[in-house]
Write an enzyme that holds these catalytic residues in place. Structure first.
Site, PDB file in Angstrom:
ATOM      1  CG  ASP A 239      -1.967  -1.116   1.155  1.00  0.00           C
ATOM      2  OD1 ASP A 239      -2.319  -1.537   0.044  1.00  0.00           O
ATOM      3  OD2 ASP A 239      -2.399  -1.573   2.226  1.00  0.00           O
ATOM      4  CB  ALA A 240       4.175   2.032   0.234  1.00  0.00           C
TER       5      ALA A 240
END
Length: 295
Positions: A239-240
């Site tokens: 999620d980066a």
């Protein structure tokens, strides 16, 4: 339906990033003017922190006296003049773009994208949907789109063969974009690399807050007053990846987790649709962990 442009609306779209210096805009526009091209949309951004320049130019295809391959060949010389670090692409808005969607059990994002594709609002054809559960098969097939069920074992350590099957199925459709429409599985690093720049995800949280699973429960426990959703490129860092689009909605102390999930789903639909459209239209330029979006 593909949602491709009509003959009158057809564009050749140039997206470019390179180290900033004087004369870049003049060189690009003079190149286009040399063959009588008409620029119908243009965006520019000079990033002072990185020292990079970004642009997106939409050229009316009817004003270009040769095909896209020839335009690419000619522009390659211009890109070479701008320096070896120049990154660029040329897309044809009249060409069919292809997408494969990966899903799990939650169907709200899938339903939204299927509907947009059916009425021509999505600038791509959804070639197939692949799910690690069979739940969304009937919905998908009702739109005349193939659905493939790939079961995933409960033990994460045993999911390698399932991910390989997903990769083989996805690649068989030669997609321009792989959309994780609430797939809820963490792609292994080699798949992130294999689909780098093509795989986008919708995360049901306003990143970088509340990464991973059950973000609404995390947000509820923190008593937040805003919840949101984030569309981003998939990388090996959970999620980066570079962020394409985000949005939020306000909640208050009376809202339950169930209320937050319901409201969050509405945001997820819109944010994913926007992010996917901008990606398909060549409006997103990635530089490191950041993006420039000519929305």
């Amino acid at each position: 339906m593909s949602g491709t442009a009509s003959a009158d609306d057809r564009r050749f779209v140039l997206s470019l990033g390179c180290p900033d210096r004087p004369g870049i805009i003049a060189r690009i526009t003079s190149f286009i003017a040399e063959f009588g091209g008409s620029i119908v949309e243009a965006g520019y951004h000079s990033d002072a922190d990185s020292g990079w320049f970004f642009t997106r130019q939409a050229i009316a295809a009817g004003t270009v006296p040769f095909d896209l391959d020839e335009l690419r060949r000619r522009f390659a010389a211009v890109a070479g003049e701008l320096g070896p670090q120049t990154e660029w692409q040329l897309l044809d808005s009249g060409s069919r773009r292809r997408a494969v969607l990966l899903v799990s059990r939650d169907g709200h994002c899938l339903h939204d994208l299927l509907g947009r594709a059916a009425v021509g609002e999505l600038p791509a054809t959804i070639e197939a949907v692949i799910g690690n559960h069979p739940d969304l098969g009937e919905m998908t097939r009702a739109h005349g789109i193939p659905f493939h069920h790939v079961p995933f074992p409960a033990d994460p350590a045993e999911r390698g063969p399932a991910f390989e099957q997903v990769r083989e199925l996805t690649d068989s459709y030669a997609p321009d974009t792989v959309v994780l429409a609430r797939f809820m599985q963490v792609l292994p690093a080699h798949l992130c690399e294999h689909w780098a720049g093509r795989a986008i995800n919708i995360h049901h949280s306003f990143l970088p807050s509340f990464v991973g699973a059950r973000p609404y429960h995390q947000a509820f426990a923190r008593g937040v007053k805003l919840i949101g959703a984030t569309c981003h490129y998939v990388t090996a860092d959970l999620d980066a990846g570079p962020i394409i689009e985000q949005d939020v909605t306000r909640i208050d102390h009376a809202d339950t987790v169930h209320d937050m999930v319901r409201q969050g789903r509405d945001i997820e639909r819109v944010v994913l649709a926007r992010g996917l459209r901008w990606h398909l239209e060549g409006r997103v330029l990635v530089h490191g962990r950041r993006t420039v979006v000519f929305s």
